[in-house]
Design an enzyme around this catalytic site. Structure first.
Site, PDB file in Angstrom:
ATOM      1  N   SER A 164       1.043  -1.768  -0.271  1.00 41.46           N
ATOM      2  CA  SER A 164      -0.415  -0.099   0.014  1.00 41.46           C
ATOM      3  C   SER A 164       0.854   1.607  -0.001  1.00 41.46           C
ATOM      4  O   SER A 164       0.703   2.423  -0.654  1.00 41.46           O
ATOM      5  CB  SER A 164      -1.058   0.055   1.286  1.00 41.46           C
ATOM      6  N   LYS A 215       1.416   3.995   6.778  1.00 46.53           N
ATOM      7  CA  LYS A 215       0.166   4.826   6.188  1.00 46.53           C
ATOM      8  C   LYS A 215       0.638   6.135   6.142  1.00 46.53           C
ATOM      9  O   LYS A 215       1.295   6.502   6.843  1.00 46.53           O
ATOM     10  CB  LYS A 215      -1.576   5.458   6.598  1.00 46.53           C
TER      11      LYS A 215
END
Length: 143
Positions: free
Chosen positions: A61, A98
């Site tokens: 990701s 993230k």
């Protein structure tokens, strides 16, 4: 993108040769002529244990941020996250890597891969920031 916690970094690592030139991707330069001094990895990465720890990344990701499956991340727990930082976080007890973002009144955790949507933090969510990523380390041994 989850991760494996590998532990805190301790001071006192060895010193390694530090060369004062940048390595070209073309023809090599005689490196010994440019040996400047020895440097420790503690100094190079400005490590301040016990505030620094290492995690190993799993997943894809964050690939557009240059963070790939299997990479090691050096994380600083003492830094307050700012919008745009890459963080280690727990969202509703799920560990994540993230990009942290503040957009108006909203906190957002963004992936760096278009396959994954942003995670908007709602009032009912429990968010804990475990540190700001300072460096990533990748093994190029594909054996």
């Amino acid at each position: 993108m989850p991760f494996d916690y590998l532990g805190r970094i301790s001071h006192g690592g060895g010193s390694y040769p530090f060369f004062s030139f940048r390595v070209p991707a073309g023809f090599p330069s005689p490196a010994q002529d440019h040996l400047e001094r020895d440097i420790s990895l503690d100094e190079l990465f400005n490590l301040r244990a016990p505030h620094t720890y290492i995690v190993r990344v799993t997943g894809d990701s964050m690939v557009q941020a240059g963070i790939f499956d299997g990479d090691l991340l050096l994380v600083d727990r003492s830094k307050e996250p700012r919008s745009g930082d890459i963080v280690i976080a727990a969202l509703n007890s799920e560990p994540l890597v993230k990009r942290f973002s503040i957009e108006g009144q909203m906190t957002v955790l963004r992936s760096e891969n278009p396959k994954y949507p942003p995670r908007y933090i709602l009032e009912s969510d429990e968010l804990s920031i475990w540190g700001v990523v300072r460096f990533s380390v990748r093994s190029h041994n594909h054996g």
